[in-house]
Design a protein around this motif. Structure first.
Motif, mmCIF file in Angstrom:
data_model
loop_
_atom_site.group_PDB
_atom_site.id
_atom_site.type_symbol
_atom_site.label_atom_id
_atom_site.label_comp_id
_atom_site.label_asym_id
_atom_site.label_seq_id
_atom_site.Cartn_x
_atom_site.Cartn_y
_atom_site.Cartn_z
ATOM 1 N N ILE A 1 -2.883 1.808 5.492
ATOM 2 C CA ILE A 1 -2.581 3.250 5.473
ATOM 3 C C ILE A 1 -1.775 3.613 4.226
ATOM 4 N N THR A 2 -0.821 2.771 3.860
ATOM 5 C CA THR A 2 0.035 3.082 2.705
ATOM 6 C C THR A 2 -0.634 2.760 1.376
ATOM 7 N N GLY A 3 -1.769 2.051 1.408
ATOM 8 C CA GLY A 3 -2.482 1.736 0.181
ATOM 9 C C GLY A 3 -2.126 0.396 -0.426
ATOM 10 N N HIS A 4 -1.318 -0.400 0.262
ATOM 11 C CA HIS A 4 -0.939 -1.711 -0.261
ATOM 12 C C HIS A 4 -1.974 -2.784 0.060
ATOM 13 N N GLN A 5 -2.919 -2.464 0.942
ATOM 14 C CA GLN A 5 -4.063 -3.336 1.208
ATOM 15 C C GLN A 5 -5.320 -2.461 1.212
ATOM 16 N N PRO A 6 -6.419 -2.940 0.602
ATOM 17 C CA PRO A 6 -7.668 -2.170 0.623
ATOM 18 C C PRO A 6 -8.401 -2.376 1.940
ATOM 19 N N ILE A 7 -9.203 -1.417 2.342
ATOM 20 C CA ILE A 7 -10.040 -1.618 3.523
ATOM 21 C C ILE A 7 -11.473 -1.871 3.075
ATOM 22 N N LEU B 1 -2.795 -3.405 19.645
ATOM 23 C CA LEU B 1 -3.689 -4.269 18.886
ATOM 24 C C LEU B 1 -3.663 -5.688 19.439
ATOM 25 N N HIS B 2 -4.838 -6.308 19.473
ATOM 26 C CA HIS B 2 -4.954 -7.703 19.891
ATOM 27 C C HIS B 2 -6.044 -8.349 19.055
ATOM 28 N N ARG B 3 -5.649 -9.363 18.288
ATOM 29 C CA ARG B 3 -6.583 -10.068 17.405
ATOM 30 C C ARG B 3 -7.347 -9.104 16.498
ATOM 31 N N GLY B 4 -6.607 -8.127 15.977
ATOM 32 C CA GLY B 4 -7.184 -7.190 15.019
ATOM 33 C C GLY B 4 -8.020 -6.080 15.602
ATOM 34 N N ARG B 5 -8.054 -6.008 16.923
ATOM 35 C CA ARG B 5 -8.837 -4.959 17.569
ATOM 36 C C ARG B 5 -7.926 -4.013 18.346
ATOM 37 N N PHE C 1 -10.425 -7.319 5.522
ATOM 38 C CA PHE C 1 -10.600 -8.760 5.393
ATOM 39 C C PHE C 1 -9.504 -9.336 4.502
ATOM 40 N N TYR C 2 -8.996 -10.534 4.863
ATOM 41 C CA TYR C 2 -8.246 -11.369 3.937
ATOM 42 C C TYR C 2 -9.196 -12.482 3.512
ATOM 43 N N GLY C 3 -9.750 -12.372 2.335
ATOM 44 C CA GLY C 3 -10.764 -13.340 1.930
ATOM 45 C C GLY C 3 -11.959 -13.247 2.861
#
Length: 240
Positions: free
Chosen positions: A47-53, A211-215, A10-12
């Motif tokens: 994957i690289t850790g620059h964004q959390p899941i 990927l299309h619209r995050g899927r 998620f972004y916000g």
């Protein structure tokens, strides 16, 4: 080598990645493909850790080693495990020389040798002649070579490239393709690309994840990436 299962991001309040599954097999070149804004860079950064899941799992396992959960690990720790990364913005130091950039990349990954391996200059021979030149004085093509060399100095097991053909010349794209084929097929390096230039993808990749619209809407061997699939998912008006 790397297994992603049901990854959500998620972004916000915006749900950007939806239950992504991805398997990267050792020695293969896999491409994340999709139009701009479909989640390729976001997935790379997860994957690289620059964004959390938000949820899901990312398991790293090298031959002969126990599985490792990437989730709690920092980007630096993931680098020391064997994940090399070249982002879109290259992230080189413009006021430092080519060689100083390479030495900093070594130090950041915990290497204490203090010297650049001759193997790096063998892979990137043009950088040897430029090794005392500042990063800011390099051409765009040579800046990308330097960013790629900085990722390679730590001898990664997995090399991740985000939009490698963006902003570089046609001749360099061909040389880059030659280099990736050599790294993948002769040296056995596992590679993950986030890319949308189809001729380049079809030349260097073994597998794709679309990927299309995050899927994740399709994946398989690159030979399966046919005109019908491209028309359905790789045109701006795609609404499937």
């Amino acid at each position: 080598m790397l297994s992603l299962h049901a990854v959500n991001h998620f972004y916000g309040n915006q749900h950007t990645l939806w239950n992504i599954d991805l398997e990267l097999a050792s020695g293969e070149c896999t491409c994340l493909i999709g139009l701009p804004g479909t989640g390729k860079t976001t997935l790379v950064n997860c994957i690289t850790g620059h964004q959390p899941i938000e949820s899901g799992s990312m398991i790293w396992q090298q031959t002969g080693s126990l599985p490792c959960d990437l989730m709690p690990l920092s980007p630096v720790r993931r680098t020391t495990l064997g994940i090399g990364y070249v982002p879109q913005d290259k992230r080189i130091f413009s006021q430092l020389s080519v060689e100083e950039n390479l030495l900093i990349a070594l130090k950041a990954a915990g290497e204490s040798s203090g010297t650049v391996s001759p193997e790096i200059y063998a892979l990137f021979p043009s950088l040897y002649a430029l090794r005392q030149l500042k990063g800011g004085a390099l051409t765009e093509d040579d800046r990308y070579q330097l960013a790629l060399a900085c990722a390679m100095v730590t001898r990664p097991q997995l090399l991740i490239l985000d939009e490698p053909t963006r902003g570089v010349g046609h001749a360099f794209i061909h040389r880059l393709g030659d280099l990736l084929l050599r790294l993948n097929r002769e040296i056995g390096l596992t590679i993950l690309l986030a890319e949308q230039q189809l001729p380049f993808i079809q030349r260097v990749a073994d597998r794709f994840c679309l990927l299309h619209r995050g899927r994740n809407v399709a994946q398989g061997g690159v030979a399966q990436l046919d005109e019908q699939m491209i028309k359905a998912w790789m045109t701006p008006e795609s609404g499937l």
